[in-house]
Design a protein around this motif. Structure first.
Motif, PDB file in Angstrom:
ATOM      1  N   LEU A 187     -23.856   6.462 -15.340  1.00 35.16           N
ATOM      2  CA  LEU A 187     -23.544   5.120 -15.813  1.00 35.16           C
ATOM      3  C   LEU A 187     -23.459   5.164 -17.336  1.00 35.16           C
ATOM      4  O   LEU A 187     -24.465   5.388 -18.013  1.00 35.16           O
TER       5      LEU A 187
ATOM      6  N   ARG B 254     -23.214  -0.101 -17.951  1.00 33.93           N
ATOM      7  CA  ARG B 254     -24.473  -0.820 -18.097  1.00 33.93           C
ATOM      8  C   ARG B 254     -24.258  -2.226 -18.645  1.00 33.93           C
ATOM      9  O   ARG B 254     -24.926  -3.178 -18.245  1.00 33.93           O
TER      10      ARG B 254
ATOM     11  N   THR C 287     -25.067  -5.422 -16.372  1.00 33.47           N
ATOM     12  CA  THR C 287     -26.047  -6.379 -16.883  1.00 33.47           C
ATOM     13  C   THR C 287     -25.469  -7.793 -16.848  1.00 33.47           C
ATOM     14  O   THR C 287     -26.150  -8.747 -16.445  1.00 33.47           O
TER      15      THR C 287
ATOM     16  N   LEU D 238     -30.423   0.545 -11.446  1.00 29.66           N
ATOM     17  CA  LEU D 238     -30.132  -0.406 -12.521  1.00 29.66           C
ATOM     18  C   LEU D 238     -30.083  -1.841 -12.007  1.00 29.66           C
ATOM     19  O   LEU D 238     -30.822  -2.706 -12.496  1.00 29.66           O
TER      20      LEU D 238
END
Length: 303
Positions: free
Chosen positions: A140, A145, A149, A178
């Motif tokens: 990733l 990310r 997010t 994640l």
């Protein structure tokens, strides 16, 4: 709050979705695919008609923000073909965008996703029904990310499901670490795409055990020689008690892949993949993968 699948014509109950192609594209454009854009509404209608004639009744379009979704064209197509359509917000890998477009949404990506899920995409009034993001090959990067997010923030604001492109089917456990670990997204709101491209049964089992959804999508792509392994992977997961976590999709991304242009297209999922898979795992499980599971995977308690 009532759990529902958010289609381009409004919210419908899970049981109304019917036979569903859980990952496909009617419209798509990318700098990585010059001259192969899906941008013809007449061809999209013909593909939907062919899918409907093969027994299909719903298509989840994973084309995200900035990749030529043509959201305003989706409601009339849905009505004309008699097929439920679900549209996506979200963001793909950075290579699919001009840097200027990425700069436009820097610092406000989650707000873009939430707006498209709750208010509508542009001036179309069409509300997205999922957030699509993407990982990299066994990793990733910073872009992944960032987008994941933002997707998690949008999920927490709306309860929208998050669908993830796994590059060559890899990185599933990193994605779950994640999204579900660091970012607190419930696993049953995460759909992992392209597990068929990396038929690692150990990873499949671990991902399924988390409670997420596993999509086997994109059969008969010319550069993926794993079609013959897919029934064995599905059977192994079913025998381990994970048949209720599995989805099927077509993932038509370029013009030559459409049935109307001589490729397998959306109908192939029902015309060839369905009976081939049924011979290995039984019709009951395949019916569950095409009907019951998508209705649950793409439903949300919309806020």
């Amino acid at each position: 709050m009532v759990s529902a699948v958010r289609t381009v014509l409004g919210d419908v109950r899970s049981e109304e979705l019917g036979v569903c192609d859980a990952h496909d594209h009617l419209f798509l454009s990318s700098p990585q695919l010059p001259g192969q854009e899906l941008n013809d509404a007449s061809a999209a209608r013909a593909e939907l008609d062919a899918f409907r004639a093969a027994g299909g009744s719903a298509v989840v379009q994973w084309t995200p923000y900035g990749m030529g979704r043509r959201a305003a064209d989706l409601p009339p197509l849905s009505r004309a073909a008699g097929v439920h359509l679900v549209c996506a917000t979200g963001m793909h890998q950075a290579v699919h965008y001009d840097p200027e477009l990425l700069d436009e949404v820097r610092g406000k990506l989650a707000d873009v996703f939430v707006s498209e899920l709750t208010v509508g995409i542009g001036t179309s009034g069409v509300r997205a029904g999922l957030v699509k993001v993407a990982g990299g090959f066994h990793a990733l990067d910073a872009h992944a990310r960032w987008t994941m997010t933002a997707a998690a923030e949008a999920h927490h604001a709306t309860d929208a499901p998050i669908a993830v492109h796994l590059e060559a089917g890899t990185g599933a456990l990193d994605v779950l670490d994640l999204l579900c670990g660091e970012l607190g997204v419930p696993p049953h709101r995460v759909i992992l795409g392209h597990l068929n491209r990396s038929p690692d049964l150990v990873v499949h089992r671990e991902a399924a055990a988390s409670g997420c959804w596993l999509a086997f999508d994109g059969p008969s792509r010319a550069h993926h020689a794993t079609d013959w392994r897919m029934p064995d992977a599905v059977l192994a997961l079913a025998e381990d008690g994970f048949g209720h976590r599995l989805l099927l999709g077509g993932d038509t991304v370029v013009t030559g892949a459409r049935s109307v242009d001589g490729g397998p297209g959306m109908p192939y999922l029902l015309r060839r993949v369905r009976p081939r898979l049924a011979s290995a795992v039984g019709e009951e499980l395949v019916e569950r993968m095409l009907v019951d599971n998508p209705g649950l995977a793409f439903a949300a308690d919309w806020r």
